[in-house]
Design an enzyme around this catalytic site. Structure first.
Site, PDB file in Angstrom:
ATOM      1  N   LYS A 176      47.649  51.449  47.074  1.00 50.89           N
ATOM      2  CA  LYS A 176      46.688  51.661  48.162  1.00 50.89           C
ATOM      3  C   LYS A 176      46.387  50.341  48.865  1.00 50.89           C
ATOM      4  CE  LYS A 176      42.251  51.773  49.049  1.00 50.89           C
ATOM      5  NZ  LYS A 176      42.338  51.418  50.471  1.00 50.89           N
ATOM      6  N   GLY A 233      40.307  42.610  44.687  1.00 51.78           N
ATOM      7  CA  GLY A 233      39.325  42.836  45.742  1.00 51.78           C
ATOM      8  C   GLY A 233      38.013  42.182  45.369  1.00 51.78           C
ATOM      9  N   THR A 235      34.127  41.581  43.923  1.00 53.24           N
ATOM     10  CA  THR A 235      33.542  41.791  42.594  1.00 53.24           C
ATOM     11  C   THR A 235      32.722  43.078  42.539  1.00 53.24           C
ATOM     12  OG1 THR A 235      33.621  39.459  42.055  1.00 53.24           O
ATOM     13  CG2 THR A 235      31.974  40.750  40.888  1.00 53.24           C
ATOM     14  N   GLY A 238      35.125  45.903  42.231  1.00 54.64           N
ATOM     15  CA  GLY A 238      35.757  45.860  40.906  1.00 54.64           C
ATOM     16  C   GLY A 238      34.837  46.423  39.838  1.00 54.64           C
ATOM     17  N   GLU A 255      41.278  41.424  39.652  1.00 56.11           N
ATOM     18  CA  GLU A 255      41.370  40.093  40.270  1.00 56.11           C
ATOM     19  C   GLU A 255      40.305  40.078  41.357  1.00 56.11           C
ATOM     20  OE1 GLU A 255      43.298  37.743  39.281  1.00 56.11           O
ATOM     21  OE2 GLU A 255      44.948  38.688  38.214  1.00 56.11           O
ATOM     22  N   CYS A 289      40.814  34.192  47.895  1.00 58.27           N
ATOM     23  CA  CYS A 289      39.931  34.281  46.728  1.00 58.27           C
ATOM     24  C   CYS A 289      39.761  32.917  46.077  1.00 58.27           C
ATOM     25  CB  CYS A 289      40.500  35.288  45.729  1.00 58.27           C
ATOM     26  SG  CYS A 289      42.204  34.940  45.270  1.00 58.27           S
ATOM     27  N   GLU A 390      30.185  34.492  47.853  1.00 61.38           N
ATOM     28  CA  GLU A 390      31.503  34.295  48.471  1.00 61.38           C
ATOM     29  C   GLU A 390      31.408  34.657  49.957  1.00 61.38           C
ATOM     30  OE1 GLU A 390      34.568  37.181  47.522  1.00 61.38           O
ATOM     31  OE2 GLU A 390      36.007  35.563  47.254  1.00 61.38           O
TER      32      GLU A 390
HETATM   33  P1  NAD Z   1      37.191  45.190  48.724  1.00 61.47           P
HETATM   34  O1  NAD Z   1      36.701  45.120  47.331  1.00 61.47           O
HETATM   35  O2  NAD Z   1      36.246  45.657  49.770  1.00 61.47           O
HETATM   36  O3  NAD Z   1      38.458  46.166  48.827  1.00 61.47           O
HETATM   37  C1  NAD Z   1      39.608  45.982  48.040  1.00 61.47           C
HETATM   38  C2  NAD Z   1      40.351  47.304  47.952  1.00 61.47           C
HETATM   39  O4  NAD Z   1      39.571  48.235  47.201  1.00 61.47           O
HETATM   40  C3  NAD Z   1      40.607  47.957  49.303  1.00 61.47           C
HETATM   41  O5  NAD Z   1      41.887  48.562  49.298  1.00 61.47           O
HETATM   42  C4  NAD Z   1      39.503  49.005  49.371  1.00 61.47           C
HETATM   43  O6  NAD Z   1      39.821  50.084  50.238  1.00 61.47           O
HETATM   44  C5  NAD Z   1      39.452  49.456  47.915  1.00 61.47           C
HETATM   45  N1  NAD Z   1      38.201  50.108  47.506  1.00 61.47           N
HETATM   46  C6  NAD Z   1      36.975  49.985  48.065  1.00 61.47           C
HETATM   47  N2  NAD Z   1      36.082  50.766  47.403  1.00 61.47           N
HETATM   48  C7  NAD Z   1      36.765  51.381  46.407  1.00 61.47           C
HETATM   49  C8  NAD Z   1      36.393  52.308  45.384  1.00 61.47           C
HETATM   50  N3  NAD Z   1      35.146  52.748  45.252  1.00 61.47           N
HETATM   51  N4  NAD Z   1      37.348  52.717  44.512  1.00 61.47           N
HETATM   52  C9  NAD Z   1      38.611  52.259  44.610  1.00 61.47           C
HETATM   53  N5  NAD Z   1      39.026  51.407  45.580  1.00 61.47           N
HETATM   54  C10 NAD Z   1      38.109  50.961  46.462  1.00 61.47           C
HETATM   55  O7  NAD Z   1      37.774  43.750  49.054  1.00 61.47           O
HETATM   56  P2  NAD Z   1      38.311  43.215  50.463  1.00 61.47           P
HETATM   57  O8  NAD Z   1      37.126  42.950  51.336  1.00 61.47           O
HETATM   58  O9  NAD Z   1      39.413  44.089  50.939  1.00 61.47           O
HETATM   59  O10 NAD Z   1      38.971  41.828  49.998  1.00 61.47           O
HETATM   60  C11 NAD Z   1      38.266  40.657  49.840  1.00 61.47           C
HETATM   61  C12 NAD Z   1      37.934  40.407  48.382  1.00 61.47           C
HETATM   62  O11 NAD Z   1      39.120  40.373  47.587  1.00 61.47           O
HETATM   63  C13 NAD Z   1      37.292  39.043  48.180  1.00 61.47           C
HETATM   64  O12 NAD Z   1      36.184  39.165  47.315  1.00 61.47           O
HETATM   65  C14 NAD Z   1      38.373  38.217  47.532  1.00 61.47           C
HETATM   66  O13 NAD Z   1      37.919  37.141  46.746  1.00 61.47           O
HETATM   67  C15 NAD Z   1      39.070  39.255  46.701  1.00 61.47           C
HETATM   68  N6  NAD Z   1      40.431  38.792  46.352  1.00 61.47           N
HETATM   69  C16 NAD Z   1      40.674  38.421  45.057  1.00 61.47           C
HETATM   70  C17 NAD Z   1      41.933  37.935  44.697  1.00 61.47           C
HETATM   71  C18 NAD Z   1      42.230  37.500  43.283  1.00 61.47           C
HETATM   72  O14 NAD Z   1      43.397  37.415  42.941  1.00 61.47           O
HETATM   73  N7  NAD Z   1      41.234  37.221  42.464  1.00 61.47           N
HETATM   74  C19 NAD Z   1      42.951  37.864  45.654  1.00 61.47           C
HETATM   75  C20 NAD Z   1      42.673  38.255  46.955  1.00 61.47           C
HETATM   76  C21 NAD Z   1      41.401  38.733  47.293  1.00 61.47           C
END
Ligand code: NAD
Length: 495
Positions: A176, A233, A235, A238, A255, A289, A390
């Site tokens: 996804k 994504g 925290t 997650g 992650e 991230c 963040e």
């Molecule tokens: P996000 O958490 O909003 O979304 C990430 C993914 O999760 C998207 O595909 C989103 O549609 C999906 N999602 C949202 N709600 C969900 C739910 N209830 N159930 C299942 N899936 C769901 O994050 P974002 O804004 O897309 O990305 C930015 C974040 O990602 C930042 O916090 C960044 O630090 C983190 N990130 C971490 C790493 C790492 O390796 N640690 C790498 C890249 C980005």
């Protein structure tokens, strides 16, 4: 090199328009529409999971010998290389990132498939120490269907980081992508579909399922056939996902976010540190991230170092990702740019001095784009929200420290523990500090360098589990112990 962007989902091995709501992808450099991608529905997720479970159980995939599975992974790598310019241009168009960066990400995606193929061919199960009466073994088996849920900042690389080991491990995958950036994941899905067809493998081994997290992501997590979810994504997401997974007692790897310290010791090579600190936070416009977004400088060096830094940051070239001169490209979406701007306003209310940036750039070149100037703040206490949360944009907070104890205390004053950078010529101090910092990755006199063979992941609220490395494939398998009786002696209860 940009061809017509893909707009169909891949559901259970078939390309088709998703049955859910349409969403428009925008080019963040201009605000102009790129493609309309329809979300899939929860029913389509269930269909993909059902077909994935059947595909994963087909003997042609289940019993495929490791070197033949590796051949399939190598083919995916070659297809990525052959289409590299298009994939890079597509990712630049969809995420805004500079072409120099997206080219590197596409190359790393191909490298990930190659490395995983090699790791697969050399992976061994274990014959564990055995007594006379039996032989014992520990073997690894696929989970079946796994979910891979990714954010918008580096889709092609984060997709490869999950797809390669999950497929190598023998699973079917439901991928996804994020709502703002589905295009490159769909293009990668096309290449993997091609490789599956060329190798006579079941097409439903991969589904690419665009749509909102609360519908599509949630349906993946809750589907009874999905046995693991690998998530990258924020925290908060997650944590919500882990709660849903707990109902099924399903393993998840997470992650998550970061607020990483980048540390300049008094004896640092100042030129190297200045370049490294800027690259560490402002490349990818801070949407990384691992961005080194909290700068700690020894108080004796602080004014000089931060002064020189600000002078250079003012000269960074802000522009579209397609220009070879660009160092700071637009943010992914106007809504995200507004969220970054709101954080800088908050910093002002918290008492910050805005040393540079702190605004949207002006001029016709920036019209319609999601630009924000690289920004350096100081004068904040370490507990300020701007120092703790963040921001995920081109914003650096600078803080002085007095001695090593003070430094370690301040650097560890964060719920996050993803990465850290240390700039020094003193290898003993680097060692001491690196071992005391709570972070999954520590860079010394470098930053944002990555090797696919080195495990990656976070401590504290930055995540659970590790990706990459030789054990990366194991994260998508289940371990089984086998006892094989070898004795002809009667068993304890034999008559
Ligand atoms: P996000 O958490 O909003 O979304 C990430 C993914 O999760 C998207 O595909 C989103 O549609 C999906 N999602 C949202 N709600 C969900 C739910 N209830 N159930 C299942 N899936 C769901 O994050 P974002 O804004 O897309 O990305 C930015 C974040 O990602 C930042 O916090 C960044 O630090 C983190 N990130 C971490 C790493 C790492 O390796 N640690 C790498 C890249 C980005």
């Amino acid at each position: 090199m940009l061809r017509t962007p893909p707009d169909e989902a891949l559901v259970a091995g078939r390309w088709r328009r998703g049955g859910g709501a349409p969403a428009q992808s925008l080019d963040p450099a201009t605000g102009s529409p790129l493609a309309t991608v329809h979300a899939v529905t929860a029913e389509e997720v269930a269909e993909a999971a059902r077909a994935g479970a059947e595909a994963a159980a087909e003997p042609v995939w289940r019993d495929l010998l490791p070197h033949l599975r590796a051949r399939f992974l190598h083919r995916v790598a070659t297809l990525i290389d052959d289409d590299a310019e298009h994939l890079a241009a597509l990712q630049t168009a969809d995420t805004g990132k500079a072409l120099t960066e997206t080219r590197a990400l596409v190359a790393s995606a191909a490298g990930t498939f190659r490395y995983t193929a090699a790791a697969l061919e050399t992976a061994e199960d274990a014959l564990t120490p055995s007594r006379g009466a039996y032989v014992t073994m520990s073997v690894h088996e696929p989970i079946g269907v796994v979910g891979a849920i990714n954010p918008w900042n580096s889709p092609v690389a984060s997709d490869a980081q999950k797809l390669a080991p999950a497929l190598a491990a023998g699973n079917a995958v439901l991928l996804k992508p994020a709502e703002w950036t589905p295009l490159v994941s769909l293009a990668l899905g096309r290449l993997i579909s091609t490789a599956l067809a060329e190798h006579g493998l079941p097409p439903a081994l991969l589904s690419v399922l665009p749509g909102p997290g609360r519908i599509v992501g949630d349906a993946i997590v809750r589907d009874p056939r999905v046995g693991k979810v690998a998530f990258t994504g924020g925290t908060a997401t997650g944590r919500a996902l882990a709660r849903a997974a707990a109902d099924k007692l399903m393993p998840v790897s997470l992650e998550l976010g970061g607020k990483s310290p980048t540390i300049v010791l008094p004896d640092a090579d100042v030129e190297q540190a200045l370049a490294g600190v800027m690259f560490g936070v402002f490349s990818s416009s801070g949407q990384s991230c691992i961005a080194g977004s909290r700068l700690f400088v020894a108080r004796t060096l602080y004014d000089d170092f931060v002064g020189s830094l600000v002078e250079r940051v003012r000269k960074l070239r802000v522009g579209p990702g397609t220009s070879p001169d660009t160092q700071v490209a637009p943010l992914v979406h106007p809504a995200h740019r507004d969220s970054v701007a709101a954080y800088v306003d908050l910093a002002r209310q918290e008492g910050a001095r805005v040393l540079c940036g702190g605004a949207v750039p002006e001029g016709p070149a920036y019209d319609g784009g999601a630009y924000y100037l690289p920004t350096v703040l100081d004068g904040l206490p370490g507990d300020a929200r701007t120092c703790q949360e963040e921001i995920f944009g081109p914003v650096l907070v600078a803080l002085p420290y007095d001695d090593e104890e003070d430094l370690v205390r301040q650097a560890n004053n964060s719920v996050y523990g993803l990465a850290c950078g240390i700039w020094t010529r003193d290898h003993r101090a680097a060692w001491r500090i690196a071992r005391r910092i709570e972070a999954g990755t520590v860079w010394i006199n470098t930053y944002k360098q990555f090797s696919i063979s080195t495990p990656f992941g976070g401590m504290k609220e930055s995540g659970l589990g590790r990706e990459k490395g030789r054990d990366g494939i194991r994260a998508y398998q289940r371990q089984k112990s086998l006892y094989w009786g070898t004795s002809t002696a009667p068993l304890p209860w034999a008559g």
